[in-house]
Design a protein around this motif. Structure first.
Motif, PDB file in Angstrom:
ATOM      1  N   GLY A  13       1.020   0.658  -4.705  1.00 50.92           N
ATOM      2  CA  GLY A  13       0.628  -0.496  -5.593  1.00 50.92           C
ATOM      3  C   GLY A  13       0.135  -0.187  -6.783  1.00 50.92           C
ATOM      4  O   GLY A  13       0.708  -0.834  -7.841  1.00 50.92           O
TER       5      GLY A  13
ATOM      6  N   ALA B  75      -3.492  -4.682  -8.611  1.00 48.52           N
ATOM      7  CA  ALA B  75      -3.338  -3.430  -7.908  1.00 48.52           C
ATOM      8  C   ALA B  75      -4.660  -2.839  -7.780  1.00 48.52           C
ATOM      9  O   ALA B  75      -4.911  -2.045  -6.961  1.00 48.52           O
ATOM     10  CB  ALA B  75      -2.383  -2.494  -8.935  1.00 48.52           C
TER      11      ALA B  75
ATOM     12  N   ASN C 157      -6.299  -4.362  -4.889  1.00 46.32           N
ATOM     13  CA  ASN C 157      -5.828  -3.541  -3.594  1.00 46.32           C
ATOM     14  C   ASN C 157      -6.683  -2.075  -3.263  1.00 46.32           C
ATOM     15  O   ASN C 157      -7.069  -2.143  -2.084  1.00 46.32           O
ATOM     16  CB  ASN C 157      -4.299  -3.319  -3.524  1.00 46.32           C
TER      17      ASN C 157
ATOM     18  N   ILE D  48       2.916  -6.815  -4.899  1.00 48.09           N
ATOM     19  CA  ILE D  48       1.722  -5.979  -4.816  1.00 48.09           C
ATOM     20  C   ILE D  48       0.558  -6.641  -4.061  1.00 48.09           C
ATOM     21  O   ILE D  48      -0.153  -5.892  -3.328  1.00 48.09           O
ATOM     22  CB  ILE D  48       1.002  -5.513  -6.150  1.00 48.09           C
TER      23      ILE D  48
ATOM     24  N   LEU E  24       1.268  -5.984  -0.609  1.00 45.05           N
ATOM     25  CA  LEU E  24       0.937  -4.620  -0.240  1.00 45.05           C
ATOM     26  C   LEU E  24      -0.583  -4.547   0.432  1.00 45.05           C
ATOM     27  O   LEU E  24      -1.012  -4.057   1.302  1.00 45.05           O
ATOM     28  CB  LEU E  24       1.189  -3.805  -1.218  1.00 45.05           C
ATOM     29  N   GLY E  25      -1.407  -5.073  -0.639  1.00 41.91           N
ATOM     30  CA  GLY E  25      -2.859  -4.989  -0.340  1.00 41.91           C
ATOM     31  C   GLY E  25      -3.050  -5.829   0.964  1.00 41.91           C
ATOM     32  O   GLY E  25      -3.884  -5.267   1.908  1.00 41.91           O
TER      33      GLY E  25
END
Length: 809
Positions: free
Chosen positions: A26, A306, A309, A697, A700-701
């Motif tokens: 990320g 990012a 995250n 992103i 992803l978190g």
């Protein structure tokens, strides 16, 4: 001690492989995108920075006061720049730089070489006093002093002479008028990017074409009209800009007051910094800086997502490190050393991410250049910027991403931790939820903006322009010989069965109209005259272009009577003149310029059409028939939609038979019109691409948090399955909280996106109404993406055999 911290940091990374991978991936994506967009922004902001004494350089802006406000122009009348230099002490130097109106390409001949070259200008000999160019050959002080002299770029010199000397060679140039021999008196290299991209400059003292007019007595006495000359001033250091503007307008009134009064015009001058021209000039266009703000915002948001995250995952798995922190405190570690250690661990992840991001940037630059239409690469010009940007991003990311986890983890009470009574505080849970809401709010706002920008571009490209651009081939008449061959070309082309119709004009749709005059109806006066743009067209032009005739008639094929002060006007011109379009036919309008009065008969009224892009309002326009065909700059052929290749071959053969000394070239009218939006499309592609990365992103978190939740609730899921819960119920239970957060983010993002996009759309004269369904689609897409992301780990946890999760109980 440092080695010990590093060992612990890498041990934690290897122990939590999934979370470490998500964090590093990320952050790498976020930093890489931020770096790429930073390089784009740096490239855009580098224009004209190489100019010496840039703060002292200005462009003269002309303003005419009209009923609707002010009509601004980035050019002015011929004598103004040099008169300001002579009459105002603060003006150190001045220069006029003209790209002859309607001339986009210049024919250059040297020995057996013949080709078209863009960006050819006519300039005063003071050019190099005002603007910074590095002359590789020649003397900048007198390079443009003599008539028939030309200074060419290093690239053009190489194209003409290879590695040989160019100085004193003679080349033949046609700048839209009579071809003339020019002696090369200099070869320049521009050290940086400029708003003024030039391939050559010819001298203003040359007695041919536009240069001949600009140095004539007629031009020197024209202070009100002929506002087509871009003019630039170099002021003395320490000048007062406002005082100079006052003096400029005083000089203007001294020379032009009587003419302005007689013609009922109100004209004034102001100064625009040269450093603002490329990015901030909003005259007749949306300033590029608007798009740059959008791109900078996206860059910051991607990096922020990012970092969020990282913070979320670090605080989420805090329980795993609670015992470690407790033992360290019991062994004497103070909070400050723990904060430094945890921040150091965050910086290690950031540094690993930065190394990966550099590889991503290097690998992705070719694709990024293709996306943006630029040629960005690491060079001596931007390497220091890249290093500073990288250092800044590293520090900011490390501090932003690592600060809260560091302060949060270091605040654990050792007694509670070691007694097994430690619980995650409510504040950390609320923070994680708030951060998820915030990052999805950003992502959904970007998605909404992306959809609206895409819709606006689609609207501009597909909107009915008021004419038919399909299957129209444009043949530019760039030389005197080509224009003199108009009648023969017309006759021969009309013989071809694949060509329906051919007509000439001096301005094709999609190009600016430089010719305009002020007109008032019978009984009116100059004070209320309407500024109307003038286009010369041939018989059959309105029929060829399928421009709707709403009253009267179009031009006949008898040139002499039709070119004798007869005109067709568009609807907005009729309305501005005070006529009902149906009643305007047979009316007369008048033009009074310096006492030279002419009276024009309206023979027809056409429907409004968009001659330029939809960023500009439809301007009052008239058509008149040229009294000689040599005045037409273009021929437009309406062709059959069958085999274009055969048709083009036939047209080319006809051209070469009739115009042997001018290279054949053509364009398709619809492609010319579409090309107006190239820059907008590039920006749209940038926004769309990086918006999708921002969403990735965010997901992803979300995946990391859902994975952590599934791990934390592993035994709970087992118990629920034993008690009879099915997979759908468990997945729904685990997904509900995240979907609720995405829904909250959607509710917050809608008014933000609506406001931001309304502000952006203000830069367009013709724009779409914002469709509420776009917000619904953006929210639905975010919910579906979040659901799929969360469900992956939820389903994986739900299908595990409960015996496996409960065997230790």
């Amino acid at each position: 001690m440092l080695f010990n911290y590093l060992k612990i940091a890498f041990r934690n990374l290897s122990r939590n492989k999934v979370y470490s991978l998500i964090n590093i991936l990320g952050l790498s994506l976020g930093i890489g995108c931020c770096l790429m967009l930073s390089l784009y922004i740096q490239d855009e902001m580098s224009y004209d920075k190489h100019q010496k004494r840039l703060p002292d350089l200005y462009r003269i802006i002309t303003e005419f006061e009209i009923e609707q406000g002010f009509n601004e122009m980035t050019s002015t009348s011929p004598p103004i720049a040099m008169s300001m230099r002579n009459e105002i002490p603060e003006v150190e130097s001045a220069v006029r730089i003209i790209n002859p109106p309607g001339v986009s390409r210049n024919l250059i001949k040297y020995e057996d070489k013949m080709f078209y070259e863009t960006n050819g200008f006519i300039a005063d000999s003071t050019l190099f006093e005002v603007f910074t160019y590095n002359l590789l050959q020649g003397n900048s002080r007198n390079a443009l002093a003599e008539a028939n002299s030309v200074v060419i770029s290093e690239e053009l010199a190489h194209k003409l002479f290879g590695d040989g000397m160019a100085l004193d060679k003679v080349i033949n140039i046609s700048q839209g008028r009579e071809a003339t021999d020019f002696k090369i008196t200099g070869v320049f290299r521009e050290e940086g990017k400029s708003f003024l991209k030039a391939n050559f400059f010819t001298s203003m003292t040359t007695a041919v074409g536009m240069a001949e007019y600009l140095t004539s007595d007629e031009a020197e006495g024209e202070w009100v009209g002929q506002n087509f000359v871009p003019s630039y001033l170099k002021l003395i250091p320490g000048h007062n800009k406002d005082e100079v503007i006052k003096k400029m307008n005083a000089v203007l009134m001294k020379h032009a007051a009587d003419d302005l009064k007689a013609m009922g015009r109100k004209k004034s001058l102001r100064l625009e910094p040269v450093g603002d021209i490329y990015l901030r000039s909003g005259i007749n266009q949306s300033p590029r800086i608007t798009y740059l703000y959008i791109i900078a915002t996206i860059a910051v948001f991607i990096l922020l997502i990012a970092c969020i995250n990282f913070m979320n995952l670090s605080t989420a798995k805090a329980t795993r490190r609670a015992a470690e922190i407790g033992i360290r405190k019991v062994m004497g570690a103070v909070r400050g050393s723990l904060i430094r250690q945890i921040l150091g661990e965050a910086m290690i992840i950031v540094l690993i991410s930065i190394l990966i991001s550099i590889i991503l940037v290097q690998a992705g630059l070719p694709l990024f250049n293709e996306l943006t239409g630029k040629s960005i690469s690491f060079s001596t010009q931007n390497i220091m910027f890249f290093i500073f940007a990288l250092s800044g991003i590293a520090i900011v990311t490390g501090v932003v991403a690592g600060s809260y986890p560091a302060f949060y983890l270091s605040g654990f009470q050792p007694a509670e931790v070691l007694k097994g009574k430690f619980k995650m505080s409510n504040s950390s849970g609320w923070l994680r939820r708030s951060l998820v809401v915030f990052q999805f709010m950003i992502a959904i706002t970007l998605v909404c903006s992306m959809l609206i920008i895409s819709d606006q571009l689609t609207f501009m490209q597909n909107e009915d322009l008021g004419f038919d651009s399909h299957a129209k081939i444009v043949l530019p008449l760039r030389t005197d010989n080509a224009r003199q061959s108009y009648d023969e070309l017309l006759h021969e082309l009309q013989k071809q069965s694949s060509i329906k119709q051919v007509a000439g004009t001096d301005y094709i749709p999609g190009s600016p109209i430089w010719s305009d005059s002020f007109f008032f109806p019978d009984g009116g006066q100059n004070e209320t005259a309407v500024d109307i743009r003038r286009v010369q067209v041939d018989h059959g032009y309105t029929e060829l272009m399928n421009i709707k005739l709403i009253a009267g008639r179009s031009f006949g094929d008898n040139r002499k009577p039709e070119s004798d002060y007869k005109i067709m006007i568009n609807r907005v011109a009729a309305e501005n003149l005070g006529f009902n379009p149906q009643e305007a036919v047979g009316q007369f309008i008048n033009n009074d310029w310096h006492g030279d009065k002419t009276r024009w008969e309206i023979i027809g009224v056409i429907e409004n059409y968009h001659h330029t892009d939809l960023k500009e309002k439809i301007f009052p326009t008239l058509f008149q028939m040229a009294d000689t065909t040599i005045q037409y700059q273009f021929m437009i052929a309406n062709v059959q939609t069958g085999n274009f290749n055969e048709t083009l071959s036939a047209i080319e053969k006809t051209w070469k038979e009739q115009v042997s000394d001018t290279p054949f070239e053509y364009t398709f009218l619809d492609e010319n019109i579409t090309r107006q939006y190239d820059e907008d499309r590039r920006i749209s592609r940038i926004i769309s691409s990086f918006t999708l990365i921002a969403m990735l992103i965010s997901c992803l978190g979300l995946y990391g948090l859902s994975s952590y939740m599934a791990e934390r609730r592993f035994k709970e899921i087992g118990i629920r399955k034993v008690m009879g819960a099915n997979i759908n119920q468990i997945v729904g239970m685990m997904s509900k909280e995240f979907l609720k957060l995405v829904l909250i983010a959607f509710i917050i993002s809608v008014p933000l996106a609506w406001y931001a996009m309304n502000q952006w759309l203000e830069g367009f004269a013709y724009k779409i109404p914002i469709n509420p369904l776009l917000f619904v689609w953006a929210g639905f897409a975010a919910l579906m993406i979040a659901l799929v992301t969360v469900s992956f780990e939820s389903i994986k946890a739900a299908i595990v055999n409960p015996v496996k999760s409960l065997r230790n109980e």
